[in-house]
Design a protein around this motif. Structure first.
Motif, PDB file in Angstrom:
ATOM      1  N   TRP A  77       7.817   4.813   3.692  1.00  0.00           N
ATOM      2  CA  TRP A  77       9.246   4.524   3.590  1.00  0.00           C
ATOM      3  C   TRP A  77       9.501   3.224   2.820  1.00  0.00           C
ATOM      4  CZ3 TRP A  77      12.725   8.098   4.762  1.00  0.00           C
ATOM      5  CH2 TRP A  77      12.341   9.141   5.609  1.00  0.00           C
ATOM      6  N   LEU A  78       8.795   2.167   3.193  1.00  0.00           N
ATOM      7  CA  LEU A  78       9.001   0.882   2.529  1.00  0.00           C
ATOM      8  C   LEU A  78       8.645   0.956   1.048  1.00  0.00           C
ATOM      9  CD1 LEU A  78       7.627  -1.606   5.221  1.00  0.00           C
ATOM     10  CD2 LEU A  78      10.009  -0.998   4.748  1.00  0.00           C
ATOM     11  N   ASN A  79       7.575   1.688   0.751  1.00  0.00           N
ATOM     12  CA  ASN A  79       7.164   1.821  -0.648  1.00  0.00           C
ATOM     13  C   ASN A  79       8.237   2.535  -1.464  1.00  0.00           C
ATOM     14  OD1 ASN A  79       5.573   1.691  -2.921  1.00  0.00           O
ATOM     15  ND2 ASN A  79       3.949   2.979  -2.142  1.00  0.00           N
ATOM     16  N   ASN A 362       2.578   2.134  -5.846  1.00  0.00           N
ATOM     17  CA  ASN A 362       2.621   0.819  -6.485  1.00  0.00           C
ATOM     18  C   ASN A 362       1.275   0.116  -6.466  1.00  0.00           C
ATOM     19  OD1 ASN A 362       5.557   1.313  -5.433  1.00  0.00           O
ATOM     20  ND2 ASN A 362       5.702  -0.140  -7.120  1.00  0.00           N
ATOM     21  N   ASP A 363       1.008  -0.600  -7.537  1.00  0.00           N
ATOM     22  CA  ASP A 363      -0.239  -1.336  -7.720  1.00  0.00           C
ATOM     23  C   ASP A 363       0.120  -2.648  -8.408  1.00  0.00           C
ATOM     24  OD1 ASP A 363      -2.868  -2.014  -7.804  1.00  0.00           O
ATOM     25  OD2 ASP A 363      -3.532  -0.324  -9.035  1.00  0.00           O
ATOM     26  N   GLY A 364      -0.801  -3.585  -8.402  1.00  0.00           N
ATOM     27  CA  GLY A 364      -0.539  -4.870  -9.032  1.00  0.00           C
ATOM     28  C   GLY A 364       0.055  -5.859  -8.048  1.00  0.00           C
ATOM     29  N   PHE A 365       0.036  -7.123  -8.407  1.00  0.00           N
ATOM     30  CA  PHE A 365       0.434  -8.194  -7.490  1.00  0.00           C
ATOM     31  C   PHE A 365       1.858  -8.027  -6.970  1.00  0.00           C
ATOM     32  CE2 PHE A 365       1.699 -12.574  -6.377  1.00  0.00           C
ATOM     33  CZ  PHE A 365       0.669 -12.877  -5.479  1.00  0.00           C
ATOM     34  N   LEU A 366       2.788  -7.637  -7.867  1.00  0.00           N
ATOM     35  CA  LEU A 366       4.176  -7.436  -7.465  1.00  0.00           C
ATOM     36  C   LEU A 366       4.584  -5.966  -7.533  1.00  0.00           C
ATOM     37  CD1 LEU A 366       5.931 -10.531  -9.107  1.00  0.00           C
ATOM     38  CD2 LEU A 366       5.319 -10.206  -6.702  1.00  0.00           C
TER      39      LEU A 366
END
Length: 399
Positions: A77-79, A362-366
């Protein structure tokens, strides 16, 4: 005294609570690294060859996923909500070309602008993208830019009423395969020398992808495809109504705003009974059933035969990568076909992951990169090299 007592209780409870949350998070991280499954047909030699050539770790948890946002990315959900936020922040520009259909309807092709697109050679590979149920081109800016970085010329296809007003009382929430073929021919006619033509369907766009590739299996110039976060069977609408009614209610408002509210006069003139039905539908599944008279297919049963992607699933002939997350709040895990189906079929490579949410990964620092974009483009590049080798082998045999 009561205040002091409450403070003492909070202090004593806070450490066990924090410890519990930490243990739960670590457990979630460990679980997220397990259960990754990469499946293809047992007798599919071409897909086995593609799979062997894929980059190391293709079907495994991304080892570089180190970020303070990891708790967000490991929650379906958050993603999903985080991706919605990124859509508003990262927006690309496009050049639109409208296509008028024989019945007077309008569809469009949006060409990505900037990101080196103007400097591409004439034979640059094409990536044709089918967007989500109510999406628009800029919604997928991150993924489209990643494709551009790999040298693809990128185009996004819009269905009737998709970021365009309806010109005729005809629309299909799953899209029309005949319209998609017209868009494919339009795009490929602009760049006849493109050395590779790929197609990707995102969410509901993945349904149209399968329907199109199945119905136009012998005619399409598309050579490889990616089916990202598909829902498979059309019972998904009723499943969402029952399992996640708030999600279904939000989607109902979105599809009604997209196709009905700005086009009500047009729809009522064509079919008053059907227009009332879509305007007053109280659930997502009822809306989908009620909109059938506006699809050009007649009734709901006829629409299912033509627009349910699972009716065309076994007819697809190009190598196709499918990506599904088990924590997807929209394309529910319960609707993913049994693994035996993929073992019996050719031309599919299914990657099931324990997390990734809906069109997120999602991937990466942000979170400005995506496992979904990297793996889908890796697959297309590998399929492209295998197909080129097969063409060269065929040419050698003819000589």
């Amino acid at each position: 005294i009561m205040a002091a007592f409450s403070t003492t209780i909070i202090r004593r409870a806070s450490l066990p609570l924090l410890l519990y949350l930490l243990i739960a998070f670590v457990r979630k991280v460990l679980q997220s690294r397990k259960g990754w499954k990469l499946i293809h047909g047992a007798n599919d030699r071409r897909m086995a060859r593609i799979k062997r050539r894929l980059p190391k770790g293709f079907g495994a948890y991304p080892s570089k996923l180190v970020t303070p946002l990891l708790p967000v990315f490991l929650n379906g959900w958050l993603n999903m909500f985080y991706v919605m936020f990124l859509k508003r922040v990262i927006v690309s520009t496009f050049r639109r070309e409208e296509i008028w259909r024989p019945d007077g309807g309008v569809i469009s092709v949006d060409w990505l602008q900037g990101h080196g697109q103007d400097a591409l050679p004439e034979d640059a590979p094409l990536l044709l993208v089918l967007t989500t149920i109510t999406g628009k081109s800029s919604d997928h800016s991150l993924w489209l830019r990643a494709a551009a970085d790999r040298g693809y010329r990128v185009a996004v296809f819009h269905r009737r009423g998709h970021d365009l007003p309806l010109k005729t009382p005809r629309f299909n929430i799953m899209g029309c395969a005949d319209d998609a073929h017209a868009q494919v021919l339009h795009a490929t006619s602009k760049f006849r020398n493109a050395r590779f033509v790929a197609m990707a369907g995102i969410s509901a766009g993945s349904g149209l992808l399968i329907t199109y590739l199945g119905r136009y299996a012998e005619e399409t110039p598309v050579q490889a495809a990616c089916c990202l976060c598909p829902a498979y069977e059309m019972n998904i609408w009723a499943m969402l109504d029952q399992k996640y009614p708030r999600v279904a209610s939000h989607m109902l408002d979105a599809v009604r705003n997209q196709w009905v509210r700005g086009n009500s006069d047009l729809l009522y003139t064509h079919d008053t009974k059907a227009a009332k039905a879509v305007e007053r539908a109280t659930s997502l599944s009822k809306f989908v059933e009620a909109h059938a008279p506006f699809t050009g297919d007649g009734d709901y049963s006829a629409w299912l035969v033509r627009s349910n992607p699972m009716c065309h699933f076994q007819k697809v002939k190009v190598p196709t990568f499918i990506l599904n997350a088990l924590d997807d709040p929209v394309s529910l895990a319960e609707n993913i076909p049994r693994e035996e189906l993929f073992l019996d079929l050719s031309n599919y490579l299914l990657l099931k992951t324990p997390h990734g949410s809906h069109v997120a990964y999602n991937d990466g620092f942000l979170g400005t990169r995506s496992f979904m974009m990297d793996r889908s483009l890796d697959f297309l590049e590998t399929a492209r090299s295998i197909l080129l080798e097969q063409e060269e082998d065929h040419d050698d045999d003819e000589r």
